[in-house]
Motif scaffolding. Sequence first.
Motif, PDB file in Angstrom:
ATOM      1  N   GLU A  15       4.095  -6.893   8.766  1.00 37.47           N
ATOM      2  CA  GLU A  15       4.133  -6.187   9.924  1.00 37.47           C
ATOM      3  C   GLU A  15       2.981  -6.119  10.835  1.00 37.47           C
ATOM      4  OE1 GLU A  15       6.317  -3.663  11.249  1.00 37.47           O
ATOM      5  OE2 GLU A  15       7.606  -2.967   9.356  1.00 37.47           O
ATOM      6  N   PRO A  17       1.421  -4.249  13.405  1.00 37.74           N
ATOM      7  CA  PRO A  17       1.532  -3.090  14.296  1.00 37.74           C
ATOM      8  C   PRO A  17       0.896  -3.110  15.526  1.00 37.74           C
ATOM      9  CG  PRO A  17       0.488  -2.337  12.055  1.00 37.74           C
ATOM     10  CD  PRO A  17       0.582  -4.103  12.294  1.00 37.74           C
ATOM     11  N   GLU A  18      -0.322  -3.807  15.526  1.00 31.67           N
ATOM     12  CA  GLU A  18      -0.682  -4.167  17.234  1.00 31.67           C
ATOM     13  C   GLU A  18       0.167  -4.819  17.922  1.00 31.67           C
ATOM     14  OE1 GLU A  18      -4.754  -6.035  16.641  1.00 31.67           O
ATOM     15  OE2 GLU A  18      -5.243  -5.773  18.703  1.00 31.67           O
ATOM     16  N   ALA A  21       2.853  -2.298  19.195  1.00 34.71           N
ATOM     17  CA  ALA A  21       2.195  -1.451  20.211  1.00 34.71           C
ATOM     18  C   ALA A  21       2.199  -2.222  21.596  1.00 34.71           C
ATOM     19  CB  ALA A  21       1.076  -0.901  19.958  1.00 34.71           C
TER      20      ALA A  21
END
Lengths: 81, 268
Positions: A15, A17-18, A21
């Motif tokens: 994953e 996450p950045e 986002a």
Amino acid sequence: MVKVKIIVSYKEGVEDPEGLAIKKSLNLLNFNNVKNVTVSKLYEINIEGDSSSVKKEAEEMCDKLLVNPVIHKYKIEVEKI
Amino acid sequence: MKKDEIRIAILRIEGTNCEEESYNAFKILGTKPEYVHVNELSRGLKKLNDYQMIFIPGGFSGGDYVRAGAIFASRMKGTISMDLKKFIDDGKLVIGVCNGFQVLIELGFLPGINTDWSEKPQAALAPNISNRFECRWIYVKKEKNSCEFLKNIDDGKIIALPIAHAEGRFIFSKENEKKYLEHMIDNNQIALRYVDPNGNYEEYPWNPNGSLYNIAGICNENGNVFGLMPHPERAFSRYQHPGFYRNLYEEPGKKIFKGMVDYIVKKF
């Protein structure tokens, strides 16, 4: 002197996450065609030596510091300057 | 060994924080803590062998550049890793909190699956699933594990501890995930797991970073290297507890620190 470019990114299935986002923000800015964003790190290193030995050295740099093999993969490009 | 003879090295490098809380915690418990900069060890000004325990505190070592803990780990790898290996082989305690946990993972001393020191990291503390810096109190459950010094906390006990990190998602590589996790469970290496207030293993936000199997703290197979993301030194005194004004006098951090000190008193 050569320039080594090392691109470190997440392996498939890890994953990011950045990236998620950023994708969300782009979608909110009406870039609705954006389906996936991944974020990588680029290291540019100027180094003395010939292309083949430098590539080996760059691999060692990845092993010892720049990459955690559990989550990262990397690509090395060598450019003459 | 008497308490006031116990020497504890609190390792420092640029960007370390919480070392003062840790220092005070050990001081209050009657031991002799010392700030030790990594350079002092690499230059031979201080020797690891003189200490009974190494405490790697939290913070943003080396600016958290490259990855959290990577710079600190590489500085140690290049200089004192052999001494550290001997230290661990002697059964002495090495504790890493938050950034210190990241350092121990990067160094390969944790999780230590089928080896006491792997050349490459076997696990990773990846960025939080929320993509945020999570700074708040959370609940963890003490699991049955092989850390002798955690025996003063009952198995299954739920304790509240503060966290403050951006990279705390404990994961294995996909191909090794099942094998390694089973190995850790079989060897009682999982010490703390994130839970909700009722003790259920829940997802985010109870699991603040999205860790595999809700892992918050782990130890090696011998139980003398321990790493955890929550900060026990920030929950040492009752005055640090958010429930202080509601007469909640819990001191979960003190129990963890006291356990370590008592363990050294007994063992050495």
